[in-house]
Motif scaffolding. Structure first.
Motif, mmCIF file in Angstrom:
data_model
loop_
_atom_site.group_PDB
_atom_site.id
_atom_site.type_symbol
_atom_site.label_atom_id
_atom_site.label_comp_id
_atom_site.label_asym_id
_atom_site.label_seq_id
_atom_site.Cartn_x
_atom_site.Cartn_y
_atom_site.Cartn_z
ATOM 1 N N GLY A 203 0.091 -1.142 0.014
ATOM 2 C CA GLY A 203 0.125 -0.237 -0.116
ATOM 3 C C GLY A 203 1.191 1.258 -0.320
ATOM 4 N N CYS A 204 2.022 1.068 0.244
ATOM 5 C CA CYS A 204 2.813 2.902 -0.098
ATOM 6 C C CYS A 204 2.711 2.737 -1.578
ATOM 7 C CB CYS A 204 4.273 1.756 0.493
ATOM 8 S SG CYS A 204 5.824 3.682 -0.426
ATOM 9 N N GLY A 205 2.802 4.222 -1.384
ATOM 10 C CA GLY A 205 2.622 4.701 -2.788
ATOM 11 C C GLY A 205 3.906 4.708 -3.442
ATOM 12 N N TYR A 206 4.979 4.674 -2.927
ATOM 13 C CA TYR A 206 6.621 4.679 -3.301
ATOM 14 C C TYR A 206 6.170 4.333 -5.175
ATOM 15 C CZ TYR A 206 8.064 7.489 0.094
ATOM 16 O OH TYR A 206 8.527 8.552 1.460
ATOM 17 N N GLY A 207 5.751 2.979 -4.704
ATOM 18 C CA GLY A 207 5.414 2.403 -5.707
ATOM 19 C C GLY A 207 5.280 3.204 -7.551
ATOM 20 N N GLN A 208 4.075 3.903 -6.939
ATOM 21 C CA GLN A 208 3.317 4.385 -8.053
ATOM 22 C C GLN A 208 4.508 5.342 -8.455
ATOM 23 O OE1 GLN A 208 0.108 6.032 -5.752
ATOM 24 N NE2 GLN A 208 -1.332 4.063 -5.812
ATOM 25 N N VAL A 209 4.856 5.911 -7.737
ATOM 26 C CA VAL A 209 6.565 7.634 -7.418
ATOM 27 C C VAL A 209 7.074 6.912 -9.020
ATOM 28 C CG1 VAL A 209 7.016 9.452 -6.893
ATOM 29 C CG2 VAL A 209 5.280 8.471 -5.612
ATOM 30 N N MET A 210 7.630 5.280 -8.347
ATOM 31 C CA MET A 210 8.599 4.914 -9.340
ATOM 32 C C MET A 210 7.928 4.346 -10.733
ATOM 33 S SD MET A 210 11.247 1.705 -8.634
ATOM 34 C CE MET A 210 9.647 0.792 -8.621
#
Lengths: 382, 65, 276
Positions: C19-26
């Protein structure tokens, strides 16, 4: 361009000129007494030779920037003093673990803390060795004249490149601000960075694969060339990926010390003065060598057989050379502007238990030759 | 009908795809992976694919023809 | 190259929490690399320490994974030594504007042409959810169990006050908008700051009554006001909210260009006159 020029100038000026002669083209630093002239002169000279000077917001940023610039393939240096070198320690560890060459000049002043900001000291010897956390080895060179400031700065860059390591110049306020004639002879030898063998496929390059090379130094291409790779300041494998694997940790952490120890004969230099017939030795380094030489001459004038062992390389320590001296003299003096940091190293080699006297001075004044003569008498009485 | 694929090796079961789907196409089922329960409702907006932080879900949008 | 070719797929999944958003930013960062046609050899991702600071592990370009708080300073050295490189600096709120706050404001002022992607998840995720310089007042974190009593930084306003030329903000779930912001930043010669609001669902979310990841995403979305809309709202209406989009894009000369045109020219003229 300025080859074979003879100039009358200060140690700090000679360091800046030495860096440029060695091919350094990037300086990042933060002003601090008594090192600031190195920044001042670099800010004038570097742009003349196509280099970059940048004054950072602090010493942490300065040390980071020179590591970054060196990763991009440009020989880089910074200069500072006590409080600044303390701030740089974490990043010196970065240069160790990423094996990125750089040169850090510490023009020592009297500490601790802000200390006596304009006064000389040699109190950072142990910090140079052990200041960054974690096991590692370091190279530190200590000039005692303006000419040596120039010559040893060139040598520092050569050693940094050859062994992919940060190299410290441990100068001091006296040598830094002292004016003498020195020769800008250009660099007699410039060692460049080892590059991957062109026959190696680009994908096969691994930035930390030291075991592949006989000297245990992996080549290091600049960012922006054909090789795409990672630098990592965390514990890493040959490819620069973070790993906690225990065999890998054991291999790499030992490597950071062993790669320096393995080449100690190439790195360690000392100078012996009148040691052939010496019954007593004065062991010293940096500005204190000047007092030691004067004391030696005064003692010799009185018929006493005294010699000087000048430590040019402070780290790795000149164990063999010091031991050889202690094995044959009747007594020895260690003269330094601290409370016995080199004395403690020398003591480890005193197997014969000869009289060993510390002239450890911390009143922020240079050691007087007479103080060394007194110590010689003390050693003779013991 | 659009084809929704879930890579279970990458999926961490955060449920964002279920939460962001405007049409209730997906549902969390034990032990953790989302399941496609109403593929026919998928409008091909790809919100699940775009917002999956783990690159674990793809939607192949087929034309209505 | 297509965006997904910038990822090291064989190393996925990332170690980020579910659920961390960092994958989206990646994903957005990879899309920005595609948009700017960035070559792997010519791109360096510079990171510090923290959850977002590990993004370079799953991406193909060159990387410099340094230490906590200093990514901008390493990047400054890399970019000035090799100005043709695309240097992208990835930092979290702790890394970028708390321990690294001094480097951040000076990087804005110095204007070296870096692209800083600052992911703000309102706390220190990697060490267990302690408060950072951007944690909102009254929040519960691992080190503010009684409610946070310090004021927080607004990263974009901080950047503006410090003299940055390009400032944008996005939210992690808006992957296309974030990619556009990063790509626009990369196209500028100036120092560019792109703040991405991203949820730490494991710590900040759970500590602050957002039990499921999706709840924190909904909260962030509810607070985000696009720049066009924000212009029409009163300060009361904007209370507690933040503006997204390109917030500032002013012309200016970057450090290296000024150095080349100013310092180097003068220095080399002076050297010639000296006859040295």
């Amino acid at each position: 361009m300025r080859k074979h020029e003879i100039r009358f100038g200060m140690g700090n000026e000679a360091i800046a000129e030495g860096a440029i002669a060695a091919g350094a083209r990037f300086y990042a630093g933060y002003p601090i007494t008594p090192s600031s002239e190195i920044a001042d002169i670099s800010s004038v000279r570097l742009p003349q030779v196509g280099g970059i000077f940048v004054q950072m917001e602090d010493e942490i940023g300065s040390m980071s920037a020179i590591i970054g610039a060196s990763a991009a393939g440009v020989k880089s240096y910074t200069a500072t003093s006590g409080p600044g070198i303390s701030l740089m320690q974490e990043n010196i560890g970065v240069a160790v673990i990423t094996e990125i060459p750089c040169v850090i000049i510490n023009v020592q002043r009297s500490g601790p803390s802000t200390g006596l900001a304009t006064k000389p000291g040699q109190q950072d010897v142990m910090q140079a060795r052990w200041g960054a956390h974690g096991d590692h080895a370091i190279i530190a060179l200590s000039p005692s004249s303006v000419q040596e400031c120039y010559d040893l700065t060139i040598r520092a860059f050569n050693l940094a490149e050859k062994y992919r390591t940060p190299v410290c110049i441990l100068s001091d306020e006296i040598v830094g601000h002292m004016r003498e004639q020195f020769e800008l002879h250009g660099a007699k030898e410039i060692i460049g960075r080892k590059q991957p063998d062109p026959s190696m496929p680009v994908e096969a390059f691994r930035p930390y694969d030291f075991e592949r090379y006989e000297d245990h130094i992996a080549p290091l291409p600049p960012f922006g060339g054909r090789y795409v790779y990672r630098h990592t300041a965390s514990g890493h494998d040959e490819n620069g990926y973070v790993t906690n694997d225990k065999q890998n940790a054991n291999k790499f952490i030992r490597h950071y010390t062993e790669k320096i120890e393995k080449h100690r004969d190439d790195i360690v230099t000392v100078e012996a003065h009148c040691m052939e017939d010496a019954e007593y030795a004065i062991i010293s380094f940096g500005c204190s060598v000047r007092s030691a030489m004067a004391a030696m001459r005064m003692a010799r004038a009185r018929g006493k057989k005294v010699g000087v062992l000048k430590l040019i390389t402070l780290w790795p320590f000149a164990d063999k050379e010091v031991r050889a001296v202690l094995d044959r003299v009747k007594g020895a003096i260690v003269a330094e502007m601290n409370l016995g940091q080199v004395f403690s190293e020398v003591s480890r080699h005193n197997d014969r238990r000869i009289p060993l006297v510390s002239v450890g001075k911390v009143d922020a004044e240079i050691i007087y030759p007479e103080e060394i003569l007194d110590a010689l008498e003390e050693a003779a009485r013991a | 009908m659009n084809v929704i694929e879930i890579n279970e090796n990458r999926c961490k079961g955060c449920g964002l795809c279920v939460g962001f789907c405007p049409k209730d196409v997906l549902e969390m089922r034990l032990p953790r992976a989302p399941q496609v329960i109403r593929e026919d409702l998928c409008i091909g907006c790809k919100q699940c694919e775009l917002k999956c932080p783990d690159f674990a879900i793809t939607v192949e949008v087929k034309s209505h023809a | 190259m297509r965006w997904d070719e910038y990822l090291k797929k064989e190393r996925l999944p990332s170690f980020w929490c579910a659920g961390c958003g960092y994958g989206q930013v990646m994903r957005s960062l990879a899309m920005a690399l595609e948009k700017t046609r960035a070559a792997l050899e010519n791109t360096v991702i510079v990171s510090g320490i923290g959850c977002w600071g590990h993004v370079d592990s799953w991406m193909k370009p060159n990387a410099f994974h340094g230490i906590h708080g200093r990514a901008l300073a390493f990047a400054t050295g890399i970019k000035l030594a090799s100005p043709a490189l695309n240097v992208i600096v990835v930092m979290g709120d702790g890394d970028g504007v708390t321990i690294g706050g001094n480097h951040f404001i000076h990087a804005c002022r110095r204007n070296v042409g870096l692209t800083a992607v600052v992911c703000n998840n309102l706390n220190y995720g990697m060490t267990g959810g302690q408060y950072s310089g951007t944690t909102p007042e009254d929040s519960i974190t691992s080190t503010s169990r009684y409610g946070h009593i310090e004021q927080s930084f607004d990263i974009c306003r901080l950047a503006e006050a410090a003299g940055a030329h390009f400032i944008a903000r996005s939210i992690s779930e808006n992957v296309v908008a974030t990619a556009d912001c990063i790509a626009e930043g990369m196209k500028r010669e100036n120092f560019a700051v792109i703040e991405v609001m991203s949820p730490c669902t494991t710590h900040y979310g759970r500590n602050n009554n957002m039990r499921k990841p999706i709840e924190m995403y909904r909260r962030i979305k509810s607070l985000a006001v696009p720049v066009g809309t924000a212009a029409k709202l009163s300060s009361e209406q904007m209370e507690g909210k933040f503006v997204t989009g390109i917030l500032l894009d002013r012309p200016g000369e970057d450090y290296f260009t000024r150095y080349q045109n100013n310092i180097k020219v003068k220095a080399q003229t002076a050297a010639k006159e000296e006859g040295t």
